[in-house]
Write a protein that holds these residues in place. Sequence first.
Motif, PDB file in Angstrom:
ATOM      1  N   UNK A 106       0.833  -1.217   0.000  1.00 47.66           N
ATOM      2  CA  UNK A 106       0.000   0.000   0.000  1.00 47.66           C
ATOM      3  C   UNK A 106       0.865   1.264   0.000  1.00 47.66           C
ATOM      4  N   UNK A 107       1.859   1.327   0.901  1.00 45.69           N
ATOM      5  CA  UNK A 107       2.769   2.480   0.927  1.00 45.69           C
ATOM      6  C   UNK A 107       3.902   2.329  -0.081  1.00 45.69           C
ATOM      7  N   UNK A 108       4.113   1.089  -0.537  1.00 45.50           N
ATOM      8  CA  UNK A 108       5.276   0.798  -1.379  1.00 45.50           C
ATOM      9  C   UNK A 108       5.033  -0.462  -2.201  1.00 45.50           C
ATOM     10  N   UNK A 109       5.905  -0.664  -3.199  1.00 48.66           N
ATOM     11  CA  UNK A 109       5.946  -1.919  -3.950  1.00 48.66           C
ATOM     12  C   UNK A 109       7.344  -2.487  -3.773  1.00 48.66           C
ATOM     13  N   UNK A 110       7.434  -3.797  -3.487  1.00 55.06           N
ATOM     14  CA  UNK A 110       8.707  -4.341  -3.031  1.00 55.06           C
ATOM     15  C   UNK A 110       9.025  -5.699  -3.645  1.00 55.06           C
ATOM     16  N   UNK A 111      10.313  -5.894  -3.925  1.00 63.76           N
ATOM     17  CA  UNK A 111      10.851  -7.189  -4.341  1.00 63.76           C
ATOM     18  C   UNK A 111      11.720  -7.721  -3.214  1.00 63.76           C
ATOM     19  N   UNK A 112      11.725  -9.038  -3.052  1.00 60.99           N
ATOM     20  CA  UNK A 112      12.491  -9.680  -1.978  1.00 60.99           C
ATOM     21  C   UNK A 112      13.363 -10.794  -2.531  1.00 60.99           C
ATOM     22  N   UNK A 113      14.586 -10.869  -2.038  1.00 59.93           N
ATOM     23  CA  UNK A 113      15.483 -11.960  -2.411  1.00 59.93           C
ATOM     24  C   UNK A 113      16.526 -12.129  -1.313  1.00 59.93           C
ATOM     25  N   UNK A 114      17.329 -13.188  -1.424  1.00 63.15           N
ATOM     26  CA  UNK A 114      18.393 -13.450  -0.454  1.00 63.15           C
ATOM     27  C   UNK A 114      19.744 -13.403  -1.140  1.00 63.15           C
ATOM     28  N   UNK A 126       8.738   3.705  -3.045  1.00 61.59           N
ATOM     29  CA  UNK A 126       7.629   4.250  -2.261  1.00 61.59           C
ATOM     30  C   UNK A 126       6.567   4.855  -3.166  1.00 61.59           C
ATOM     31  N   UNK A 127       5.311   4.678  -2.780  1.00 60.99           N
ATOM     32  CA  UNK A 127       4.270   5.514  -3.364  1.00 60.99           C
ATOM     33  C   UNK A 127       4.389   6.903  -2.735  1.00 60.99           C
ATOM     34  N   UNK A 128       3.873   7.946  -3.393  1.00 62.63           N
ATOM     35  CA  UNK A 128       3.927   9.285  -2.784  1.00 62.63           C
ATOM     36  C   UNK A 128       3.275   9.274  -1.399  1.00 62.63           C
ATOM     37  N   UNK A 129       3.866   9.983  -0.436  1.00 66.89           N
ATOM     38  CA  UNK A 129       3.327   9.938   0.932  1.00 66.89           C
ATOM     39  C   UNK A 129       1.925  10.535   1.029  1.00 66.89           C
ATOM     40  N   UNK A 130       1.523  11.279   0.011  1.00 70.90           N
ATOM     41  CA  UNK A 130       0.141  11.808  -0.010  1.00 70.90           C
ATOM     42  C   UNK A 130      -0.876  10.684  -0.215  1.00 70.90           C
ATOM     43  N   UNK A 131      -0.398   9.518  -0.672  1.00 69.80           N
ATOM     44  CA  UNK A 131      -1.290   8.372  -0.887  1.00 69.80           C
ATOM     45  C   UNK A 131      -1.309   7.405   0.296  1.00 69.80           C
ATOM     46  N   UNK A 132      -0.446   7.619   1.279  1.00 72.15           N
ATOM     47  CA  UNK A 132      -0.450   6.725   2.446  1.00 72.15           C
ATOM     48  C   UNK A 132      -1.669   7.025   3.306  1.00 72.15           C
ATOM     49  N   UNK A 133      -2.253   5.987   3.851  1.00 73.84           N
ATOM     50  CA  UNK A 133      -3.439   6.156   4.712  1.00 73.84           C
ATOM     51  C   UNK A 133      -3.041   6.034   6.179  1.00 73.84           C
ATOM     52  N   UNK A 139       0.000   3.956  10.270  1.00 74.35           N
ATOM     53  CA  UNK A 139      -0.064   3.942   8.817  1.00 74.35           C
ATOM     54  C   UNK A 139      -0.595   2.583   8.362  1.00 74.35           C
ATOM     55  N   UNK A 140      -1.423   2.600   7.327  1.00 74.52           N
ATOM     56  CA  UNK A 140      -1.981   1.346   6.813  1.00 74.52           C
ATOM     57  C   UNK A 140      -0.954   0.674   5.906  1.00 74.52           C
ATOM     58  N   UNK A 141      -0.511  -0.532   6.330  1.00 71.38           N
ATOM     59  CA  UNK A 141       0.367  -1.343   5.491  1.00 71.38           C
ATOM     60  C   UNK A 141      -0.263  -2.717   5.320  1.00 71.38           C
ATOM     61  N   UNK A 142      -0.186  -3.245   4.127  1.00 74.23           N
ATOM     62  CA  UNK A 142      -0.762  -4.547   3.821  1.00 74.23           C
ATOM     63  C   UNK A 142       0.307  -5.384   3.115  1.00 74.23           C
ATOM     64  N   UNK A 210       7.520   8.766   8.450  1.00 78.39           N
ATOM     65  CA  UNK A 210       7.790   7.786   7.391  1.00 78.39           C
ATOM     66  C   UNK A 210       7.033   6.493   7.712  1.00 78.39           C
ATOM     67  N   UNK A 211       6.776   5.659   6.696  1.00 80.26           N
ATOM     68  CA  UNK A 211       6.024   4.418   6.995  1.00 80.26           C
ATOM     69  C   UNK A 211       6.851   3.448   7.831  1.00 80.26           C
ATOM     70  N   UNK A 212       8.153   3.391   7.667  1.00 78.95           N
ATOM     71  CA  UNK A 212       9.045   2.790   8.670  1.00 78.95           C
ATOM     72  C   UNK A 212      10.499   2.924   8.263  1.00 78.95           C
ATOM     73  N   UNK A 213      11.306   3.321   9.226  1.00 75.29           N
ATOM     74  CA  UNK A 213      12.762   3.283   9.084  1.00 75.29           C
ATOM     75  C   UNK A 213      13.296   1.945   9.606  1.00 75.29           C
ATOM     76  N   UNK A 214      12.557   1.367  10.567  1.00 74.39           N
ATOM     77  CA  UNK A 214      12.966   0.084  11.151  1.00 74.39           C
ATOM     78  C   UNK A 214      11.736  -0.792  11.354  1.00 74.39           C
TER      79      UNK A 214
END
Length: 283
Positions: A106-114, A126-133, A139-142, A210-214
């Motif tokens: 919702x706040x971002x689009x992410x790829x994951x790997x090892x 990140x999506x623009x912070x104006x779009x974060x709920x 903050x809404x994260x899904x 921010x939606x999260x630094x940690x």
Amino acid sequence: MKYQRPPYTFVGLVELKVTDLQRSLAFYQNIIGFKVLEQSERKVLLTADGKTPLLSIEQPENVTSKEPRRTGLYHFALLLPTREDLGKVLYHLVQNNVRIGASDHAVSEALYLDDPDGNGIEIYRDRPDTEWEWMNGEVKMVTEPMDGQGVLAAANGEKWTGLPEGTVMGHIHMHVSDLTKTEEYYTKGLGFDVVCRYGGMALFISTGGYHHHIGLNTWNGVGAPAPSDNSAGIKLFTLVLPNEDSLQTTVGNLKQIGAYVQDEDGVIVTKDPSDNKIRLVVA
């Protein structure tokens, strides 16, 4: 990238221990797209812009494989400037048959790997912070499937040429052994705000909205032990504070809650309740 510079507190250099430096270097250059900033026999400093160190990989003597079900790194997260950049990365990873996960938060689009040692990596935009709920200070994260076709299309067929210069260390996500003590350490000690509680087993914290630094989680088990000193995994990460006053205030707050904090050769180092080591510096 406004949340990864002053006046906020943000994550800087992440330092990893690896079992085979040359193998890791090849991966971080050819698959992730870092450039070498400095290199010695046992350690390499990596950068996206040719100036700012974002990642250090080091092969200690007598290093052992990463131990399972321990505290330590869940993933470090590289924040790209645009969705177009993410599209180029996605195409590159698919072309190289790299095993990846992908999520829409919702706040971002992410790829994951090892990496080759099992150290987790997130690459996101990140999506623009104006779009974060936001609701009641959270903050809404899904975690939903990412629109992979849309992300690929955003690249407009442009070729991947490595990490773009504007790439920063967006956040870090750690395994911890106890959320209550951890929350006190990061909020009362380090001055972060809780911005999302996720299912009773994870906590997301930030400065400046921010939606999260940690990210912090107990997914490796409540009471999970710290890894051995010579195990592959994270060595430490750096938090960049806005100024000297905020550093002194933070050191005082850490001492007040009884946290580990030491001056090691002129550098302030602290450890969270799960023994995760953090270096504190000023921007």
